[in-house]
Design a protein around this motif. Structure first.
Motif, mmCIF file in Angstrom:
data_model
loop_
_atom_site.group_PDB
_atom_site.id
_atom_site.type_symbol
_atom_site.label_atom_id
_atom_site.label_comp_id
_atom_site.label_asym_id
_atom_site.label_seq_id
_atom_site.Cartn_x
_atom_site.Cartn_y
_atom_site.Cartn_z
ATOM 1 N N VAL A 1 -10.861 76.694 15.005
ATOM 2 C CA VAL A 1 -11.467 78.057 14.620
ATOM 3 C C VAL A 1 -10.350 78.096 13.482
ATOM 4 C CG1 VAL A 1 -12.139 80.374 15.013
ATOM 5 C CG2 VAL A 1 -13.178 78.118 16.133
ATOM 6 N N LEU A 2 -9.053 78.599 14.199
ATOM 7 C CA LEU A 2 -7.284 78.780 14.385
ATOM 8 C C LEU A 2 -7.438 78.117 12.829
ATOM 9 C CD1 LEU A 2 -5.910 80.043 17.615
ATOM 10 C CD2 LEU A 2 -7.509 82.003 15.589
ATOM 11 N N SER A 3 -7.366 76.601 12.794
ATOM 12 C CA SER A 3 -7.169 75.510 11.605
ATOM 13 C C SER A 3 -7.634 76.597 10.608
ATOM 14 C CB SER A 3 -7.187 74.722 12.535
ATOM 15 O OG SER A 3 -8.793 74.165 12.681
ATOM 16 N N THR A 4 -8.897 76.867 10.749
ATOM 17 C CA THR A 4 -9.774 76.795 9.245
ATOM 18 C C THR A 4 -8.459 78.178 7.995
ATOM 19 O OG1 THR A 4 -10.344 79.420 10.024
ATOM 20 C CG2 THR A 4 -11.851 77.296 9.792
ATOM 21 N N GLY B 1 -4.043 75.677 -5.145
ATOM 22 C CA GLY B 1 -4.517 76.007 -6.797
ATOM 23 C C GLY B 1 -5.741 75.859 -6.701
ATOM 24 N N GLN B 2 -6.516 75.800 -5.427
ATOM 25 C CA GLN B 2 -7.949 75.192 -5.638
ATOM 26 C C GLN B 2 -9.121 75.688 -5.266
ATOM 27 O OE1 GLN B 2 -8.937 71.328 -6.239
ATOM 28 N NE2 GLN B 2 -6.415 71.116 -6.682
ATOM 29 N N SER B 3 -10.461 75.592 -5.960
ATOM 30 C CA SER B 3 -11.474 76.838 -5.405
ATOM 31 C C SER B 3 -11.963 76.319 -4.486
ATOM 32 C CB SER B 3 -11.918 76.663 -6.597
ATOM 33 O OG SER B 3 -12.534 75.609 -6.975
ATOM 34 N N PHE B 4 -12.559 76.696 -3.699
ATOM 35 C CA PHE B 4 -13.275 76.838 -2.163
ATOM 36 C C PHE B 4 -14.292 75.891 -3.198
ATOM 37 C CE2 PHE B 4 -15.689 77.611 0.761
ATOM 38 C CZ PHE B 4 -15.048 77.176 2.097
ATOM 39 N N GLY B 5 -15.211 75.090 -2.888
ATOM 40 C CA GLY B 5 -16.259 74.017 -2.911
ATOM 41 C C GLY B 5 -16.851 74.244 -1.492
ATOM 42 N N ILE B 6 -18.315 74.597 -1.964
ATOM 43 C CA ILE B 6 -19.125 74.412 -1.109
ATOM 44 C C ILE B 6 -19.108 73.125 -0.568
ATOM 45 C CG2 ILE B 6 -21.067 74.885 -0.306
ATOM 46 C CD1 ILE B 6 -19.859 77.401 -0.997
ATOM 47 N N VAL B 7 -19.146 72.421 -0.466
ATOM 48 C CA VAL B 7 -19.934 70.783 -0.664
ATOM 49 C C VAL B 7 -18.123 70.339 0.049
ATOM 50 C CG1 VAL B 7 -19.699 68.441 -1.019
ATOM 51 C CG2 VAL B 7 -21.492 70.787 -2.070
ATOM 52 N N MET B 8 -17.144 70.141 -0.818
ATOM 53 C CA MET B 8 -15.615 69.416 -0.074
ATOM 54 C C MET B 8 -14.898 70.012 0.712
ATOM 55 S SD MET B 8 -15.790 66.779 -1.852
ATOM 56 C CE MET B 8 -16.553 65.674 -2.641
ATOM 57 N N VAL B 9 -15.080 71.808 0.438
ATOM 58 C CA VAL B 9 -14.360 72.304 1.374
ATOM 59 C C VAL B 9 -15.029 72.276 3.174
ATOM 60 C CG1 VAL B 9 -13.258 74.220 2.409
ATOM 61 C CG2 VAL B 9 -12.984 73.382 -0.136
ATOM 62 N N GLY B 10 -16.618 72.725 2.216
ATOM 63 C CA GLY B 10 -17.586 72.662 3.654
ATOM 64 C C GLY B 10 -17.702 70.741 4.825
ATOM 65 N N MET B 11 -17.706 70.161 4.176
ATOM 66 C CA MET B 11 -16.871 68.611 4.700
ATOM 67 C C MET B 11 -15.053 68.886 5.253
ATOM 68 S SD MET B 11 -19.115 65.829 2.711
ATOM 69 C CE MET B 11 -18.734 64.958 4.162
ATOM 70 N N GLY B 12 -14.442 69.434 4.728
ATOM 71 C CA GLY B 12 -12.795 69.343 4.899
ATOM 72 C C GLY B 12 -13.116 69.727 6.821
ATOM 73 N N ILE B 13 -13.496 71.082 6.643
ATOM 74 C CA ILE B 13 -13.500 72.068 7.728
ATOM 75 C C ILE B 13 -14.676 71.316 9.101
ATOM 76 C CG2 ILE B 13 -14.459 73.818 9.061
ATOM 77 C CD1 ILE B 13 -14.157 75.161 6.177
ATOM 78 N N ILE B 14 -15.709 70.778 8.964
ATOM 79 C CA ILE B 14 -15.838 70.138 9.110
ATOM 80 C C ILE B 14 -15.407 68.436 10.104
ATOM 81 C CG2 ILE B 14 -17.612 68.116 10.170
ATOM 82 C CD1 ILE B 14 -19.954 70.001 8.130
ATOM 83 N N ALA C 1 -5.574 68.624 5.454
ATOM 84 C CA ALA C 1 -3.658 68.702 5.319
ATOM 85 C C ALA C 1 -3.526 70.083 5.012
ATOM 86 C CB ALA C 1 -3.365 68.005 3.863
ATOM 87 N N GLY C 2 -4.249 70.846 5.112
ATOM 88 C CA GLY C 2 -3.294 72.514 4.857
ATOM 89 C C GLY C 2 -3.892 73.187 6.303
ATOM 90 N N GLY C 3 -5.256 72.597 7.019
ATOM 91 C CA GLY C 3 -5.585 72.809 8.008
ATOM 92 C C GLY C 3 -4.457 71.595 9.012
ATOM 93 N N LEU C 4 -5.037 70.525 9.155
ATOM 94 C CA LEU C 4 -3.903 69.714 10.069
ATOM 95 C C LEU C 4 -2.416 70.498 10.210
ATOM 96 C CD1 LEU C 4 -4.472 67.749 12.120
ATOM 97 C CD2 LEU C 4 -4.051 65.974 10.623
ATOM 98 N N ALA C 5 -2.361 70.480 9.393
ATOM 99 C CA ALA C 5 -0.640 71.199 9.536
ATOM 100 C C ALA C 5 -0.645 72.436 10.180
ATOM 101 C CB ALA C 5 0.526 71.713 7.626
ATOM 102 N N PHE C 6 -1.677 73.033 9.686
ATOM 103 C CA PHE C 6 -0.977 74.564 10.559
ATOM 104 C C PHE C 6 -1.446 74.123 12.266
ATOM 105 C CE2 PHE C 6 -3.455 78.908 11.618
ATOM 106 C CZ PHE C 6 -1.918 79.188 10.935
ATOM 107 N N ALA C 7 -2.677 73.235 12.206
ATOM 108 C CA ALA C 7 -3.389 72.931 13.768
ATOM 109 C C ALA C 7 -2.094 72.425 14.565
ATOM 110 C CB ALA C 7 -4.342 72.487 13.315
ATOM 111 N N THR C 8 -1.606 72.186 13.574
ATOM 112 C CA THR C 8 -0.437 70.812 14.631
ATOM 113 C C THR C 8 0.865 71.879 15.115
ATOM 114 O OG1 THR C 8 -0.123 69.282 13.545
ATOM 115 C CG2 THR C 8 1.510 68.793 14.256
#
Length: 1024
Positions: free
Chosen positions: A875-878, A889-902, A989-996
């Motif tokens: 949850v915190l890594s989001t 500079g990326q928009s929030f893609g429903i498909v791609m970012v949704g898959m990225g979080i999962i 990449a952003g989520g994993l860096a933060f989660a680390t």
């Protein structure tokens, strides 16, 4: 597991031979696996066609469409049922859910159509059921043009069509711009009148004289002879000698009264390539065929045929998907190689060349094993599979790094080589299995993603699951064997008293002293990130937009325009756009009959094939120039559209306005479109209502006709002489595939509306003008009637202005939507519907994955607190996901970012699992919580950083949209292959860096906080 590991080490030769077989098999599979750009998504669409000559659109809806819909609506698996009723024709298109068995669907539909046949008018033709597979689009378009006659071009095209279809991998070849052959009998109406020829008798006479009669056989006792009476029309001479009037001994033939010519039916459109008349061969491959090899064989065939073709013939490849596939695969394979190299460089820097070589071997081992399994499953190598390999490149070495790092420590403590590797693999087996299982638990629900997007994206979880299972075998079975035979040199250990380690120990010691404040500090950072994203985000989109290879201009105009007038308008636009240096080929088509995929007022389409993306400006800038060049052409509207990529297609905004009372539709549709224009942000608004126009109705006075002994059918035959011709029979010459109609027509100068007043018909009272029975009346034209899921529907479609997001525009429109009249329904379909379905599924899949992970974690640790602690990191890594999107500079893609979080959920837990497992081991050895957390974190610092850095580095080329070719070498920026995955890569990449950071700082603090809280609770409850 320990027994398996030791057995593999004891039978090292068998183990290594198995690894060799897997690698060799993987290499062979990589060579043989079919390649394509996008996954082959099969969407069963079934088309039912019904014909009743002369029926009006209103009657076609009532008598043909509605009875058929009534039977079909009970079928299972139907996503949408679209019906169209038009003059003399009706159709129903059934779209089934993606992944539905097409064979079952086709069989069920045929049974329902057979049942509905009894409810249709007896005069209607037998309904035809055809399967449409939208995945079988052309992979190659070949343009044929030059200063040749139409007959020569068509003959050459048909010859090439036959030759190309003989290639086993080719499914079919369609000829764009081809026209149906016609044997035209041109006869002067005055001649027909003078002979008193009856049109109904004429048709019967020709049909009876165009028969092959099997006359039986004759047995004379001295032999047996088969007899036949050959009477089938084979050539023009047979038609010339055909009797059409018999009066006593006098026989009149067509040769006496008519001129015969082989020609084509009236054109319904024209095609040109770079301004020259052209035909286009559209080649479709068979499902599962290798697109690069298929196109290569077609090109080779064309090269062999060129010497036999006229020198003036220009053969041009307008669209070649194999080039796109080759470039995409090359770019992605380069990124796979780059990811591997970056991972190995990091491992060498951290662990030394010997350990890096052993760990590095697990990457190609897992990759090739994965490709071997994918090939055995009958799947293809496409952009989704290749990105999946990039995604797992860093994940594959996680287990290997953990085992190798512990083996190095064992060696430093005096273990023998085999013992060091065997004990390391045995000790870390269950933590690695648990971490891999949690990752798999995240990807398994994605296998059940419904719809087109799910069929498109399912290759990602399939590839990741296969490769992760292979990496598990590599880390726990093959790596210990390789390490055991690699030699006895002690591995180089990184000093634990270095500056980095000392700084980390001091910082962590402080944080562990104040775990509550540490938690509050992290939560404050998360809140700040969320607030910053809410203020500075780049919007929401359904699927990433990718720089296209082609674009089109749709030319829209209104009025009852002839095909020649339409073509003249299209040519005017075409002339303005000729000679653009960034356009490889310009393919223009004018059309009389518009497909259901286009707006009713589209009169022509201009297709552009751009030069390579790195040699030109962005497509949007080129289209802006096109608009500037054509904006002063009066009386038309131009709609510029870029090539659709991925599973999403068509305009992003689609509203379906339905009602059983059609009188309420038009006014409400106008209100909605006016609201859209007033709101702004919408571009190229269109709907599928029939265009205003005039149709001429020939009102027959049946009573007057009966007095003269004639009827509507005979009068209709006389009218057809003036229009499309009266078809008498068919024949099949050697040079064509299909039967050719034989039609009687009047000369061109007689094909006028006012000639119907002078046209005569033979009756029992002699030749009588049609004006005796007909009254020519103008009326409002009804082109077609559209229905969706059983009710009349008007569909409004729209693009979005540059910089606008479809999601926000629709929300604003919904808030200001005019009040809906009674009996009228509004459905937001198109991308909005797909986006909602994808969002709902991803949310459900995320919850299912969390539940499965919780079950695995509780089983592993037997502790709810530690299990929830690991899940809280997801949850915190989001916050890191949002931070990655902001920075890139990326928009929030429903498909791609949704898959990225999962996907991130499965990756984040791995380091936490191994860290907490080591912490529990130290606690069992007698350490206090503070010391255990501090020592565990310092001990796990290197493997945690290694596993995180390798995964992030593997994704960095995609994050930065960089394509590195290490073999050439060359560097590309912004390639279409990287645009596909920039959102997903940035999110992970952003989520994993933060989660680390959370793993190394927050997780130890939370372990200490949990221990302190537990002690207080035990003291309060008296259990301590």
């Amino acid at each position: 597991m320990r027994a398996l590991i030791f057995a593999a080490i004891d039978r090292s030769r068998t183990t290594l031979l198995t690894l060799l077989f897997l690698i060799v098999g993987g290499i062979a599979a990589f060579q043989a696996i079919p390649r394509e750009a996008n996954p082959d998504v099969t969407i069963p669409m079934i088309y039912i066609s019904m014909t009743l000559e002369g029926i009006s659109p209103e009657d076609a809806e009532r008598l043909l469409v509605r009875p058929m819909e009534q039977e079909l609506r009970s079928l299972e698996g139907i996503k949408e049922m679209r019906s169209t009723a038009s003059e003399g024709h009706a159709s129903v298109i059934l779209e089934f859910d993606a992944g539905f068995d097409p064979d079952t669907a086709l069989q069920d539909v045929r049974e329902k159509v057979d049942t509905a046949r009894s409810k249709l008018p007896r005069e209607a033709d037998e309904p035809r059921v055809n399967e449409i597979n939208v995945s079988l689009f052309p992979v190659l378009s070949i343009g044929l043009s030059g200063p040749l006659s139409e007959r020569e071009l068509i003959t050459i095209a048909r010859g090439l069509q036959d030759a190309i279809e003989a290639i086993p991998e080719v499914l079919e070849v369609e000829i764009g711009g081809d026209r149906e052959d016609l044997l035209e009998i041109v006869v002067d109406p005055q001649v027909l009148e003078s002979y008193g020829i009856d049109f109904d008798q004429l048709s019967s006479l020709v049909t009876r004289n165009n028969q092959l009669v099997a006359a039986g056989s004759l047995d004379t006792g001295n032999g047996r002879m088969t007899l036949k009476v050959p009477g089938v029309i084979e050539n023009i001479e047979d038609v010339m000698s055909m009797p059409i009037k018999v009066d006593g001994d006098t026989v009149v033939t067509f040769g006496d009264v008519a001129m015969l010519q082989r020609t084509f039916k009236d054109p319904t459109g024209f095609a040109r390539i770079n301004g020259e008349p052209a035909l286009v061969l559209e080649v479709s491959k068979r499902s599962g065929a290798n697109i690069i090899e298929t196109v290569g064989q077609v090109r080779e065939l064309i090269d062999r045929a060129k010497p036999q073709l006229p020198d003036s013939l220009d053969i041009r490849y307008i669209m070649d998907q194999s080039d796109e596939v080759r470039d995409l695969l090359s770019d992605l394979l380069n990124n796979v190689l780059t990811a591997i190299v970056l991972v190995i460089i990091v491992i060498i820097a951290a662990m030394g060349p010997r350990s890096a070589l052993l760990v590095g071997l697990t990457i190609p081992g897992a990759f090739l094993t994965g490709i071997l399994v994918i090939w055995m499953l009958g799947l293809t190598l496409n952009i989704v599979v290749l990105f999946s390999l990039i995604l797992v490149a860093g994940m594959l070495v996680d287990g290997a790094i953990v085992v190798s790092e512990l083996a190095d420590r064992n060696l430093s403590e005096g273990y023998t080589v085999k013992e060091a590797w065997a004990e390391a693999a045995s000790r870390m087996a269950w933590p690695i299995i648990a971490s891999t299982a949690t990752t798999l638990a995240v990807f398994v629900p994605l296998l059940f993603w419904p719809g087109v997007v799910g069929q498109f994206m399912k290759f990602l979880p399939i590839t990741v699951i296969i490769c992760l299972v292979a990496s598990l075998a590599m880390a726990l079975v093959f790596l210990p064997v390789l390490g055991g035979i690699s030699g006895g040199r002690r591995a180089r250990m990184v000093s634990e008293s270095g500056r980095m380690m000392q700084g980390y120990r001091r910082l962590l010691s402080t944080l562990l002293s104040y775990p509550g404040f540490t938690l509050l500090g992290v939560l404050a950072v998360v809140v700040v990130v969320y607030a910053a994203y809410g203020k500075f985000n780049y919007g929401v989109e359904f699927f990433p937009s990718v720089e296209p290879d082609s674009a089109q201009v749709q030319v829209r105009a209104r009025g009852d325009l002839s095909v020649l007038e339409r073509d003249a308008i299209v040519r005017q636009v075409e002339d303005r756009l000729q000679g653009m240096p960034e356009v490889k080929a310009l393919y223009a088509r004018s059309m009389l009959n518009v497909s259901t995929q286009l707006a009713p007022d589209v009169i022509g389409v201009l297709q552009f094939q751009f030069t390579d993306w790195f040699t030109r400006r962005p497509a949007s800038a080129i289209l802006d120039d096109f608009l500037a060049l054509t904006e002063d052409i009066p009386g038309i509207e131009l709609e510029f559209r870029k090539q659709d990529n991925g599973p999403a297609g068509g305009k992003p905004i689609e509203l379906q306005i339905g009602s059983h009372d059609s009188s309420k539709l038009n006014g409400y549709v106008d209100k909605i479109e006016n609201q859209m224009r007033a709101q702004g942000g919408f571009l190229d608004i269109e709907d599928d209502r029939s265009l205003p126009g005039i149709e001429w109705r020939l009102e027959v006075d049946r009573e007057a006709a009966a007095r003269f002994g004639t009827d509507v059918l005979s009068i209709g035959s006389a009218v057809r002489l003036v229009t499309n011709g009266l078809v008498l029979a068919t024949y099949r010459p050697e040079d064509v595939r299909d039967e050719v109609d034989i039609a009687v027509r009047v000369p061109n100068n007689w094909r006028e509306l006012d000639h119907l007043q002078r046209q005569t018909i033979n009756t029992m009272r002699g030749q009588v003008p049609l004006s005796q029975f007909l009254d020519l009346q103008p009326g409002n034209k009804t082109g077609s009637i559209a229905r969706v899921d059983g009710q009349r529907t008007v569909t409004i479609k729209s693009d979005t202005q540059p910089g606008e997001q479809a999601d926000s525009l629709l929300k604003a429109l919904q808030a200001e939507l005019p009040e809906t009249p009674d009996g009228v329904s509004v459905k937001f379909a198109g991308e909005n519907e797909d986006q909602q379905q994808a969002s709902n599924f991803l949310a459900t899949a995320f919850l299912v994955a969390i539940a499965m992970m919780l079950l695995i974690l509780v089983t592993q640790f037997n502790s709810l607190y530690q299990s929830f602690l690991i899940l809280s990191a997801i949850v915190l890594s989001t916050a890191g996901v949002l931070l990655g999107l902001l920075l890139n500079g990326q928009s929030f893609g429903i498909v791609m970012v949704g898959m990225g979080i999962i996907a991130l959920a499965g990756i984040v837990v791995n380091n936490n699992i191994i860290l907490i497992d080591t912490y529990n081991q130290m606690k069992r050895d007698g350490m206090a919580a503070y010391e255990a957390a501090l020592e565990t974190s310092c001990l796990r610092l290197r493997p945690v950083l290694l596993t995180a850095v390798t995964t992030v580095l593997g994704l960095m080329p995609m994050v930065l949209s960089i394509n590195v070719d290490l073999l050439t070498p060359s560097l590309g920026l912004g390639a279409p292959s990287t645009q596909w995955w920039a959102q997903l890569s940035s999110a992970i990449a952003g989520g994993l860096a933060f989660a680390t950071i959370l793993t190394l700082l927050l997780t130890p603090a939370m372990l200490v906080l949990g221990e302190k809280t537990g002690q207080r609770i035990r003291r309060i409850t008296g259990r301590g």
